[in-house]
Write an enzyme that holds these catalytic residues in place. Structure first.
Site, mmCIF file in Angstrom:
data_model
loop_
_atom_site.group_PDB
_atom_site.id
_atom_site.type_symbol
_atom_site.label_atom_id
_atom_site.label_comp_id
_atom_site.label_asym_id
_atom_site.label_seq_id
_atom_site.Cartn_x
_atom_site.Cartn_y
_atom_site.Cartn_z
ATOM 1 N N GLU A 125 13.745 -1.930 0.167
ATOM 2 C CA GLU A 125 12.319 -1.912 0.526
ATOM 3 C C GLU A 125 11.957 -3.305 1.017
ATOM 4 O O GLU A 125 12.798 -4.215 0.969
ATOM 5 C CB GLU A 125 11.460 -1.537 -0.689
ATOM 6 C CG GLU A 125 11.512 -0.067 -1.030
ATOM 7 C CD GLU A 125 10.678 0.333 -2.227
ATOM 8 O OE1 GLU A 125 10.423 1.521 -2.369
ATOM 9 O OE2 GLU A 125 10.299 -0.540 -3.037
ATOM 10 N N HIS A 242 -1.043 -1.691 0.434
ATOM 11 C CA HIS A 242 0.218 -1.087 0.895
ATOM 12 C C HIS A 242 0.064 -0.744 2.372
ATOM 13 O O HIS A 242 -0.955 -0.192 2.771
ATOM 14 C CB HIS A 242 0.515 0.173 0.071
ATOM 15 C CG HIS A 242 1.913 0.681 0.238
ATOM 16 N ND1 HIS A 242 2.365 1.241 1.409
ATOM 17 C CD2 HIS A 242 2.977 0.689 -0.614
ATOM 18 C CE1 HIS A 242 3.641 1.587 1.260
ATOM 19 N NE2 HIS A 242 4.027 1.261 0.039
ATOM 20 N N ARG A 288 5.497 -7.204 1.946
ATOM 21 C CA ARG A 288 4.345 -6.344 2.227
ATOM 22 C C ARG A 288 3.145 -7.079 2.809
ATOM 23 O O ARG A 288 2.482 -6.579 3.720
ATOM 24 C CB ARG A 288 3.966 -5.701 0.888
ATOM 25 C CG ARG A 288 3.311 -4.403 0.993
ATOM 26 C CD ARG A 288 3.257 -3.771 -0.364
ATOM 27 N NE ARG A 288 4.450 -3.012 -0.665
ATOM 28 C CZ ARG A 288 4.672 -2.416 -1.827
ATOM 29 N NH1 ARG A 288 3.795 -2.533 -2.807
ATOM 30 N NH2 ARG A 288 5.769 -1.731 -2.023
ATOM 31 N N HIS A 349 -3.415 -1.072 -3.266
ATOM 32 C CA HIS A 349 -2.271 -0.467 -3.948
ATOM 33 C C HIS A 349 -2.001 -1.067 -5.320
ATOM 34 O O HIS A 349 -1.678 -0.356 -6.259
ATOM 35 C CB HIS A 349 -1.050 -0.652 -3.048
ATOM 36 C CG HIS A 349 0.204 -0.038 -3.558
ATOM 37 N ND1 HIS A 349 0.327 1.323 -3.807
ATOM 38 C CD2 HIS A 349 1.426 -0.579 -3.844
ATOM 39 C CE1 HIS A 349 1.552 1.580 -4.237
ATOM 40 N NE2 HIS A 349 2.238 0.444 -4.283
ATOM 41 N N ARG A 384 3.413 -9.195 -4.725
ATOM 42 C CA ARG A 384 4.508 -8.590 -5.501
ATOM 43 C C ARG A 384 5.610 -8.044 -4.588
ATOM 44 O O ARG A 384 5.328 -7.390 -3.579
ATOM 45 C CB ARG A 384 3.959 -7.450 -6.356
ATOM 46 C CG ARG A 384 5.019 -6.681 -7.120
ATOM 47 C CD ARG A 384 4.397 -5.601 -7.970
ATOM 48 N NE ARG A 384 3.683 -4.628 -7.174
ATOM 49 C CZ ARG A 384 4.232 -3.537 -6.648
ATOM 50 N NH1 ARG A 384 5.513 -3.261 -6.839
ATOM 51 N NH2 ARG A 384 3.493 -2.701 -5.937
HETATM 52 C C1 SIN Z 1 6.433 2.495 -2.329
HETATM 53 O O1 SIN Z 1 7.103 3.479 -2.652
HETATM 54 O O2 SIN Z 1 6.318 2.119 -1.172
HETATM 55 C C2 SIN Z 1 5.713 1.724 -3.414
HETATM 56 C C3 SIN Z 1 6.633 0.802 -4.044
HETATM 57 C C4 SIN Z 1 5.882 -0.273 -4.806
HETATM 58 O O3 SIN Z 1 4.670 -0.416 -4.678
HETATM 59 O O4 SIN Z 1 6.534 -1.033 -5.516
#
Ligand code: SIN
Length: 551
Positions: A125, A242, A288, A349, A384
Site C-alpha cells: 500500500e 483517504h 497518502r 479517514h 500514518r
Molecule cells: C485501505 O484499505 O486503503 C485503508 C488502509 C488504512 O487506512 O490503513
C-alpha cells in the site's frame, strides 16, 4: 469553555460493582486488551453493538514485516518517512518490532488471513517499500479480525459485555482514576461503574466531517471525555483523508482500498492522464498525504470534483480474489473494475493524533489508558503509514495489558481507596446539583446543528486550511460549546454533539497554532514545511498549550 462533565455524576441512580478494568469501545484495541486481561474482572462498555467498530471497516489489511528480505528496520523507515518528521522513534520501533508476534496471536484466536500457495499472502500500500500487508477475505480484513476477536471474547467468563451503552465521563480524584459514568440508553438511567483502571479505545472522529469512511458511531467521545478529565491531547491537527472514496448512486460513501493501487491500479485525472507520475518515486503508491495533495491540485486544475481509479489493466482473475466486496459494491452501482474507470475523491479517514500516551498506553491521569485511533502514541507522526493502525491497536493494547496486569498482581490494587474516593465525589456532586437543576429532556434541533458543524469543519478544517477559515469555524464551535442546554440532558444526539464540539475545538486550536504545512495538515497561508519552528508536537490540556520535542 468545555465543562468538566457531560452529565453531573450527582444525577446517577446506581453504582455497579467494582471491576478490575473498564474498557470503553469494542474495536481491535479494546477487545484484544480484554482478551489478554481476561483472568481479571473486565467490563467492556460499547456505544452500539460489539462489532460496530471502525475496525470492522478496515479493508486493506494489517502491516507486519513477516517475510525476508523485509524486516522491522524497513518497516520502521517507511513509517518514519510517512510521518514527515513528527514520529516518535521509540513508539515506531515498539510498533514494528512487535508486529510479527501480534499476527501470530491473531492467528491463535482464529483470524484467517488469506493464504496463497500455502503462505500468507502479502500486498503493498502507499509508502511501503515491501509487500507486508496481510489481508483477509480479500478486502474484508477488518471484518475478519473483528469477528474473530468478538467470538473469542464472548467465551470469556470474566469479561462482561455491555452494548448500547453511552459512557459519559471518566471520574477522577486528584488525577487518579475512579471509574466512569454511563448512560444506559435502554433504561434511561445515569450510572456509575467504579474501577481504578479505564482503557479509552473509542476509535475515530469521522462524524465531524461531511464525508468520512468512518461509521456513524465515530464522534470522538473518548477524546472529549479524556480532555474533560484533564488528559493531554497531542497532534490532533493531523486528520488523515483517504484518497480513494467512491460515492454510490444512493450517496453512500464507500472506501476503495489502497491495496487496489498496491496491486497496480492507476490514478488518472478526469481527462485520463496519470497525474502521480513524476510527483513521487512511488507514483500512485506515494504516502497518502502526498497523493491527496496532488489529487486536490489536479482536481482544481482540471475543474473536476473527482479523479479516476483505473484497474482495467489488472487481470480480472486476480481482482476477483483480492477485492470481492469492492467488485460487488461497484456492480451494484452499474460499474465493473474490468471495464470502467471509477470516480473517486478524498474523504476523512483517520485521526493521527489524540489522547497522549506514553509507551505503555498510559495517559497523564493515573489509571487511565488509551489505545488505537483515540490515542496518540506518536507512532504516526503527521501522516500514518497505511495499515499501521490495526497493528498499533494490537501492540499498544498488549503493552497496556502488561502494565495493568502487573498492577493487578499486587495485593493492594487500589479498590478500597477508589470506592471511598468515589463515594466522596458522588456526595460532593449531589450537593452541587441545586434543587432547581434537573436533567433536561426537551428536544433541541441537534440534527441541524450537527449538519452545520460538519459543513463548517469540511469547509474550513478539512484538507486545506487557512487562518480566516479556521477562525470562522472556531467562532461557530465556541458559541455552541457555551450552550448550557447541551449538558446534563438524557439525549444521545445532544451528548454526541457536545463531544464533537469539544474535539472540533481541539482540532481548530491546534491547526491555528501550527503555522506550517506538514503531512496531513495543509495551510494555504503557510504552504511550506518549517522544521526550524515546527518540528514539535502541540499538546492541549485544560485550555493550556505546551510543545513537546520530537524524540
Ligand atoms: C485501505 O484499505 O486503503 C485503508 C488502509 C488504512 O487506512 O490503513
Amino acid at each position: 469553555m468545555t465543562p468538566r462533565y457531560l452529565i453531573n455524576p450527582g444525577f446517577s441512580t446506581k453504582i455497579h460493582p467494582y471491576a478490575d478494568c473498564i474498557i470503553i469501545g469494542s474495536g481491535i484495541a479494546g477487545l484484544s486488551t480484554a482478551i489478554r486481561l481476561s483472568e481479571h474482572t473486565i467490563k467492556v462498555l460499547t456505544k452500539s453493538s460489539f462489532s460496530a467498530s471502525t475496525t470492522w471497516y478496515a479493508q486493506g489489511g494489517v502491516a507486519a514485516a513477516i517475510k525476508k528480505p523485509d524486516g522491522w528496520k524497513k518497516h520502521y523507515e517507511d513509517t518514519i518517512t510517512a510521518g514527515q518528521g513528527l514520529c516518535d522513534r521509540k513508539a515506531v520501533e515498539i510498533l514494528v518490532k512487535n508486529a510479527p508476534e501480534m499476527i501470530e496471536n491473531l492467528i491463535e484466536i482464529g483470524t484467517n488471513f488469506d493464504i496463497i500457495d500455502g503462505e500468507i499472502s502479502l500486498t503493498t500500500e502507499g509508502g511501503h517499500s515491501y509487500p507486508r500487508i496481510l489481508h483477509a477475505g480479500g478486502d474484508a480484513t477488518g471484518e475478519e479480525v473483528e469477528k474473530s476477536l468478538v467470538s473469542f471474547t464472548r467465551e470469556l467468563k470474566k469479561v462482561n459485555f455491555i452494548p448500547d451503552y453511552f459512557v459519559l465521563d471518566i471520574l477522577t480524584s486528584e488525577n487518579r482514576c475512579l471509574g466512569v459514568t454511563g448512560f444506559d440508553t435502554k433504561r434511561g438511567e445515569i450510572e456509575i461503574h467504579p474501577s481504578s483502571n479505564v482503557l479509552i479505545s473509542t476509535g475515530g472522529i469521522g462524524q465531524l466531517y461531511e464525508i468520512s469512511t468512518n461509521p456513524s458511531i465515530s464522534t470522538g467521545d473518548g477524546i472529549a471525555m479524556a480532555y474533560r478529565a484533564g488528559a493531554e491531547i497531542m497532534d490532533i491537527e493531523f486528520v488523515q483523508f483517504h484518497p480513494t472514496v467512491f460515492r454510490t448512486n444512493d450517496g453512500e460513501l464507500f472506501l476503495i482500498s489502497e491495496a487496489l493501487r498496491g496491486e497496480g491500479a492507476y490514478l488518472r485525472d478526469c481527462r485520463g492522464n496519470r497525474f502521480m507520475i513524476g510527483k513521487h518515486p512511488l507514483a500512485e503508491l506515494a504516502p497518502r498525504d502526498i497523493v491527496v495533495k496532488e489529487m486536490i491540485k489536479t482536481m482544481e486544475i482540471s475543474r473536476c470534483n473527482f479523479v479516476y481509479l483505473d484497474a482495467t489493466h489488472i487481470p480480472m482473475s486476480l481482482l476477483k480474489i483480492r477485492f470481492p466486496n469492492i467488485i460487488s459494491k461497484l456492480n451494484e452501482n452499474g460499474l465493473t473494475l474490468e471495464k470502467d474507470l471509477v470516480k473517486v475523491s478524498p474523504a476523512e479517514h483517520y485521526l493521527n493524533g489524540g489522547i497522549w500516551t506514553d509507551y505503555n498506553g498510559r495517559t497523564g491521569i493515573e489509571g487511565v489508558f488509551s489505545c488505537g485511533e483515540t490515542a496518540a502514541t506518536g507512532a504516526h507522526g503527521a501522516n500514518r503509514l497505511a495499515s499501521n493502525s490495526l497493528m498499533e491497536g494490537l501492540v499498544y493494547g498488549w503493552r497496556i495489558y502488561q502494565n495493568i496486569g502487573e498492577k493487578l498482581k499486587k495485593s493492594n490494587s487500589g479498590q478500597k481507596e477508589t470506592l471511598s474516593d468515589l463515594n466522596k465525589l458522588i456526595e460532593k456532586s449531589k450537593k452541587e446539583i441545586r434543587s432547581s437543576k434537573v436533567l433536561k429532556g426537551s428536544p433541541m434541533d441537534i440534527d441541524t446543528l450537527i449538519l452545520k458543524l460538519r459543513s463548517m469543519m469540511s469547509q474550513n478544517v478539512g484538507i486545506l486550511r487557512n487562518r480566516a477559515g479556521l477562525e470562522r469555524a472556531a467562532e461557530f464551535v465556541n458559541f455552541h460549546i457555551e450552550n448550557k442546554n447541551l449538558y446534563d440532558r438524557k439525549d444521545i444526539d445532544a451528548l454526541e454533539f457536545a463531544n464533537m464540539l469539544t474535539v472540533a475545538d481541539l482540532i481548530i486550536k491546534s491547526a491555528l497554532i501550527r503555522e506550517e504545512s506538514r503531512g496531513t495538515h495543509l495551510r494555504s497561508d503557510f504552504p511550506e514545511r518549517d522544521d526550524k519552528n515546527w518540528k514539535k508536537h502541540i499538546i492541549l490540556k485544560k485550555d493550556k498549550v505546551r510543545f513537546k520535542k520530537v524524540r
